[in-house]
Design a protein around this motif. Structure first.
Motif, PDB file in Angstrom:
ATOM      1  N   LEU A   1       0.925  -1.246   0.057  1.00 10.43           N
ATOM      2  CA  LEU A   1      -0.026   0.101  -0.054  1.00 10.43           C
ATOM      3  C   LEU A   1       0.938   1.265   0.014  1.00 10.43           C
TER       4      LEU A   1
ATOM      5  N   THR B   1      -3.195  -6.020  -2.509  1.00 10.02           N
ATOM      6  CA  THR B   1      -3.432  -7.352  -1.657  1.00 10.02           C
ATOM      7  C   THR B   1      -3.375  -7.030  -0.150  1.00 10.02           C
ATOM      8  N   VAL B   2      -4.577  -7.318   0.568  1.00 13.12           N
ATOM      9  CA  VAL B   2      -4.539  -7.186   2.104  1.00 13.12           C
ATOM     10  C   VAL B   2      -5.219  -8.207   2.548  1.00 13.12           C
TER      11      VAL B   2
ATOM     12  N   MET C   1      -8.287   2.380   2.752  1.00 12.38           N
ATOM     13  CA  MET C   1      -8.723   2.223   1.342  1.00 12.38           C
ATOM     14  C   MET C   1      -9.574   3.328   0.832  1.00 12.38           C
TER      15      MET C   1
ATOM     16  N   TRP D   1      -8.913  -3.661  -4.341  1.00  8.03           N
ATOM     17  CA  TRP D   1      -8.428  -4.550  -3.200  1.00  8.03           C
ATOM     18  C   TRP D   1      -8.617  -5.888  -3.651  1.00  8.03           C
ATOM     19  N   ASN D   2      -7.426  -6.576  -3.625  1.00  6.52           N
ATOM     20  CA  ASN D   2      -7.341  -8.062  -3.945  1.00  6.52           C
ATOM     21  C   ASN D   2      -7.450  -8.770  -2.479  1.00  6.52           C
TER      22      ASN D   2
END
Length: 462
Positions: free
Chosen positions: A90, A108-109, A123, A136-137
């Motif tokens: 991020l 990715t989180v 986000m 967002w993954n």
């Protein structure tokens, strides 16, 4: 105007904030710059290259643990930089967004390692700063090493992790979609009213995993909810994708396997009451292109000479939670039921993979399918995947960085454009609007609809 495919191919650059991502061993190649991953200009220059190539987004993978299954330790992982060390994805977004106007960002989180309340603000902040270019993954994790590092004994069961993710998403929808009404922010200097308190609602959530009482800290961003990516193709993963995902990332060895996965995903989406047209399916792939077929094959041989198949096997061991170091080259391997990546285990078991087979597949350090040749040959391969695999696009992994992406932008993209299979410019609007052409927000048929302002669940204890 789209050509014979009837649509433009979507392409994300698949990358990670580390030295070795998918094609392991390439960091020793003299033209590879991945060891500069700690420098901001490494990422800002990459972002400029990707925007020049009209990539839809850069898709940033992440893990919170280490690959310690192979050989019961991190010996190969550390020596070859197999996603270790790895920095926060991020942190890269604001810098890359500042040097681009259109490039999207998928980050990715893991839902199991961050509270939904604080994550929602992070986000929303990125959606504001990128003017609606964030995605967002959603991952549930599969590494026991990650669970141990944050104080748990190990990962929860596979399906239980998705149950937790469902609860996590409900909290987020209430925060992103329901806490602030669309016209809550007035920014009225004369009345000294920035936001109307009557139009900002508290969220009271009581779920099986999360309890939240509070107001979303961010005012509505352009997309409210980021574009939702997800990579689960197991049975439970597909049910989750059918409810939440907008872009589903699959790992398929060939177009036939991709087609089976794509049809299964779209059926699950329809069964969940959503329009299958509201989901895009992307397959992982690697590309080696050059001006002539011989030059491309020479480049392939050059890359293979520095690759580390064993490092790739260390990565794959963690994906299946099987220590391949314990087996001989031709020993039968009991794949069985895994608490890690079930879809990968299912493919491995059905094809009877041995260690020898896997090492041959890992000749480039990774197991993604490869398109190699002239721009015409690569374009043919990609179009065949779209048609035969019934998919919408690709997550393009790097082999040598940034060469792989620059070659795609400068050689393959122009060929695809002449065929009408690739856009010739970015459209306006948010990342979601550019992917789907239906506006900045999630469609009314999405699960999030039930959590929007004045919906029955808003502000009511459950």
């Amino acid at each position: 105007m789209a050509g014979p495919l009837g649509k433009h191919i979507l392409v994300n650059a698949f990358n990670m904030n580390c030295v070795g991502h998918i094609n392991h061993g390439q960091w020793v190649h003299p033209r590879d710059t991945s060891v500069n991953y700690k420098r901001l200009d490494h990422w800002t220059e990459l972002a400029k290259t990707l925007e020049r190539g009209l990539f839809d987004a850069i898709f940033l993978a992440d893990i919170l643990g280490v690959y310690d299954v192979y050989g019961a330790g991190i010996d190969v992982t550390a020596r070859e930089g197999v996603q270790l060390p790895v920095n926060d994805p991020l942190m890269l977004v604001s810098a890359m967004a500042s040097v681009t106007r259109h490039l999207g960002f998928g980050v990715t989180v893991n839902v199991n390692n961050e509270a939904p309340y604080t994550f929602a603000r992070r986000m929303s902040t990125l959606d504001h700063l990128t003017e609606g270019r964030i995605g967002w993954n959603i991952v549930t994790g599969y590494l026991d090493s990650a669970a141990r590092a944050v104080g748990r004994d190990g990962q929860g069961s596979h399906d239980l992790r998705y149950d937790q993710a469902d609860d996590y998403l409900e909290v987020l929808y209430k925060l992103w979609e329901g806490s602030w009404e669309e016209d809550a922010v007035r920014a009225d200097r004369s009345a000294r009213v920035y936001a109307d308190p009557a139009k900002i609602h508290p969220v009271h959530h009581r779920g099986p995993f999360y309890s939240v009482d509070g107001y979303h800290l961010s005012e509505p961003s352009r997309q409210r909810t980021p574009v939702l990516f997800q990579a689960g193709t197991s049975g439970r993963g597909q049910l989750f994708a059918a409810r939440h995902a907008e872009c589903v990332f699959i790992s398929a060895p060939d177009p036939a396997a991709a087609r089976a996965m794509a049809r299964s995903i779209r059926k699950a989406v329809a069964d969940a009451g959503r329009d299958p047209a509201d989901v895009r399916i992307l397959a992982g792939i690697a590309v080696i292109a050059d001006h002539s077929a011989k030059a491309a094959q020479d480049k392939l041989a050059e890359y293979r000479a520095v690759s580390s198949p064993e490092a790739g096997l260390a990565h794959y061991s963690a994906s299946l939670n099987i220590d391949f170091a314990r087996y001989g080259l031709d020993d039968p391997i009991p794949f069985g039921q895994s608490n890690a990546i079930q879809s990968a285990a299912k493919i491995a078991e059905s094809r009877g993979y041995t260690k020898r087979v896997l090492l041959n597949q890992l000749a480039l350090g990774g197991r993604y399918p490869l398109a190699v040749g002239t721009p015409v040959q690569v374009a043919d391969t990609l179009e065949d995947w779209i048609r035969e695999g019934e998919i919408d696009g690709f997550n393009l992994t790097r082999i040598v960085a940034p060469e792989s992406y620059a070659d795609f932008a400068d050689l393959v993209v122009p060929e695809l454009q002449t065929r009408g299979s690739y856009k010739t410019g970015y459209g306006e609007g948010s990342l979601r609007h550019r992917i789907f052409g239906k506006g900045d927000r999630l469609p009314a048929t999405h699960t999030a609809q039930g959590f929007r302002p004045r919906a029955p669940l808003l502000g009511a204890a459950e």
